[in-house]
Design an enzyme around this catalytic site. Structure first.
Site, PDB file in Angstrom:
ATOM      1  N   TYR A  67       0.849  -1.193   0.000  1.00  0.00           N
ATOM      2  CA  TYR A  67       0.000   0.000   0.000  1.00  0.00           C
ATOM      3  C   TYR A  67       0.883   1.240   0.000  1.00  0.00           C
ATOM      4  O   TYR A  67       1.835   1.333   0.778  1.00  0.00           O
ATOM      5  CB  TYR A  67      -0.879  -0.005   1.260  1.00  0.00           C
ATOM      6  CG  TYR A  67      -1.769   1.197   1.391  1.00  0.00           C
ATOM      7  CD1 TYR A  67      -2.864   1.362   0.548  1.00  0.00           C
ATOM      8  CD2 TYR A  67      -1.535   2.171   2.354  1.00  0.00           C
ATOM      9  CE1 TYR A  67      -3.701   2.472   0.660  1.00  0.00           C
ATOM     10  CE2 TYR A  67      -2.364   3.273   2.482  1.00  0.00           C
ATOM     11  CZ  TYR A  67      -3.439   3.418   1.636  1.00  0.00           C
ATOM     12  OH  TYR A  67      -4.267   4.508   1.748  1.00  0.00           O
ATOM     13  N   ASP A  78       9.626   4.023  -0.022  1.00  0.00           N
ATOM     14  CA  ASP A  78       8.472   4.563   0.702  1.00  0.00           C
ATOM     15  C   ASP A  78       8.615   4.210   2.182  1.00  0.00           C
ATOM     16  O   ASP A  78       8.369   3.078   2.598  1.00  0.00           O
ATOM     17  CB  ASP A  78       7.174   3.989   0.124  1.00  0.00           C
ATOM     18  CG  ASP A  78       5.943   4.578   0.820  1.00  0.00           C
ATOM     19  OD1 ASP A  78       6.103   5.297   1.824  1.00  0.00           O
ATOM     20  OD2 ASP A  78       4.820   4.309   0.352  1.00  0.00           O
ATOM     21  N   LYS A  82       3.602  10.376   8.473  1.00  0.00           N
ATOM     22  CA  LYS A  82       3.285   9.908   9.827  1.00  0.00           C
ATOM     23  C   LYS A  82       4.150  10.550  10.925  1.00  0.00           C
ATOM     24  O   LYS A  82       3.854  11.639  11.356  1.00  0.00           O
ATOM     25  CB  LYS A  82       3.332   8.386   9.868  1.00  0.00           C
ATOM     26  CG  LYS A  82       2.365   7.780   8.809  1.00  0.00           C
ATOM     27  CD  LYS A  82       1.851   6.438   9.193  1.00  0.00           C
ATOM     28  CE  LYS A  82       1.130   5.760   8.055  1.00  0.00           C
ATOM     29  NZ  LYS A  82      -0.295   5.627   8.210  1.00  0.00           N
TER      30      LYS A  82
END
Ligand SMILES: Cc1ncc(COP(=O)(O)O)c(C=O)c1O
Length: 439
Positions: free
Chosen positions: A148, A250, A277
């Site tokens: 994801y 990522d 985040k």
């Protein structure tokens, strides 16, 4: 704490969910934050605890999907935000706050020479892909099956394909995640099998002339945090370098793996890196950065091959000061303490699994962990994918843990945060043991 009052008929959460259903599709505004029949509504969150509107307090191992590495409402972050609120929340000018956070991040990650901020990880991935396209003059990207990278059409290919659609495990098909994805997107995305360097080399060689970049999450959570094989990521780097394809790391979750992020831990150097985040201190954030020659496509003083990147709240000073405090508190020692607590969780859970003789296992590294209701060796999306019976066992365990006062994700993943102590971790492991004892 035993029981889930929010699930009782007439609970305040049930009432709020009924109101939500009248104004939001399925009562929901964030797909990740839903679990049938509905979730508890939260009234407040402090440190490692979350209190729902029923007044039940639980220990939070989700931490807003790993973003809140200092738990909730950390006093140092709140102070910095309060000071900034009085100075303005967003202006149409640059502020020193964005320079400070950018300096800190460039200092920590060797491969990031220049970076830019976004408001989410999704946007960071989207802009890293655009940078790669503009720099290479090529349009396609490659990504790994079962990974994801946010809600961007070209990232929403083969995130969670059904086994009957996914094709050969060593040459996966490109499958759109939903009917909402542009019909052309799968044609623009080459899908790779994680932890299979020979197959990856073969597939990339075939598409080399049309690929701008390979996008990789080094510890992919949607595949259950399978450990990357020892030489997998360095080999991926070598293959992409040999084929003249850019590598995007990522690290929107995996930046948590250490003071210098995932690249130093696994021994590879990406051309571009995406962050999110933890770098926002609890506020909406993303960032992407890397080699100066690539990132220069965003330099507004250039007139040739210039790529625009707007965003009303990019680099907003509230996020920037919260993010700076969050990152400044994350010293190398603090990363070591987090990793030791993560290890305590994994070892504690593995011990009770063995003692109870159940066919479960635990994966994860540093401050991240995940429980799996099967003993299959984990290496990629295909080995992770739960059967219907395993899915049912997962859901049951999730609700039982909530009832014991511990929050994991509905897929049973979790992360530790700095306000946690060994005591909190041991209590969580004891709760899991009680559940295994009655299963
Ligand atoms: C690896 C990875 N990339 C990208 C994203 C998207 O980030 P955001 O939810 O901030 O858009 C996520 C979110 O969980 C992620 O885990």
């Amino acid at each position: 704490m035993v029981g889930n009052k929010y699930l009782e008929p007439g609970s305040r959460s049930a009432e709020l969910y009924a109101r939500a259903r009248a104004v939001m599709p399925g009562g929901n505004t964030r797909t990740t934050v839903f679990s049938a029949p509905y979730l508890a509504y939260v009234a407040s969150a402090h440190g490692a605890s979350v209190t729902d509107v029923e007044g039940q307090t639980r220990l939070d191992f989700v931490n807003n999907y790993t973003a809140l590495i200092h738990g909730h409402a950390h006093p140092r972050i709140l102070d910095a935000v309060r000071r900034q609120l009085a100075l303005g929340t967003a202006v149409s000018f640059p502020t020193e706050t964005e320079v400070r956070l950018a300096e800190l991040l460039v200092e920590r990650v060797d491969s990031i020479e220049r970076l830019r901020f976004t408001n989410s990880g999704t946007e960071a991935v989207m802009m890293a892909i655009q940078a790669a396209r503009a720099f290479t003059g090529r349009s396609k990207i490659a990504k790994f099956e079962g990974c994801y990278h946010g809600a961007y059409d070209y990232a929403e290919v083969s995130v969670g394909p059904r086994p009957d659609q996914a094709g050969d495990s060593l040459a996966p098909r490109s499958v759109a995640e939903s009917a909402g994805v542009a019909r052309s997107a799968p044609d623009e995305v080459v899908v790779l099998p994680f932890n299979q360097p020979d197959a990856v080399a073969r597939i990339l060689a075939k598409h080399a002339g049309e690929l701008a970049a390979v996008l990789v999450d080094p510890l992919p959570h949607r595949s259950g945090f399978p450990d990357p094989l020892d030489d997998f990521l360095p080999r991926l780097r070598q293959i992409t370098r040999d084929l003249n394809i850019l590598l995007i790391s990522d690290e929107i979750i995996s930046f948590r793996l250490g003071y210098h992020g995932a690249q130093q831990r696994y021994g590879y150097t990406a051309d571009l890196t995406t962050l999110g985040k933890i770098i926002g201190g609890g506020f909406p954030v993303g960032a992407f950065g890397g080699r100066a020659d690539i990132m220069n496509v965003f330099d507004p003083t250039r007139s040739d091959s210039y790529v625009p990147h707007g965003g009303t709240f990019n680099g907003n000073p509230v996020t920037m000061v919260a993010g700076y405090e969050s990152m400044a508190m994350l010293t190398p020692e603090e990363f070591d303490r987090l990793a030791a607590m993560g290890e305590r969780v994994r070892v504690g859970l593995a011990n009770i699994i063995e003692a109870r003789g159940v066919s479960w296992q635990v994966s994860g590294q540093a401050s991240l962990f995940k429980l799996h209701p099967h003993p299959r060796a984990l290496g990629d999306y295909r080995s992770y994918l739960p059967t219907a019976a395993e899915q049912a066992a997962t859901e049951q365990f999730y609700l039982a843990m909530l009832g014991q006062g511990f929050i994991l994700t509905p897929e049973l993943a979790g992360s530790v945060s700095t306000p946690m102590t060994d005591r909190v971790i041991d209590d969580m492991v004891d709760a899991a043991d009680r559940i295994f004892a009655t299963a």
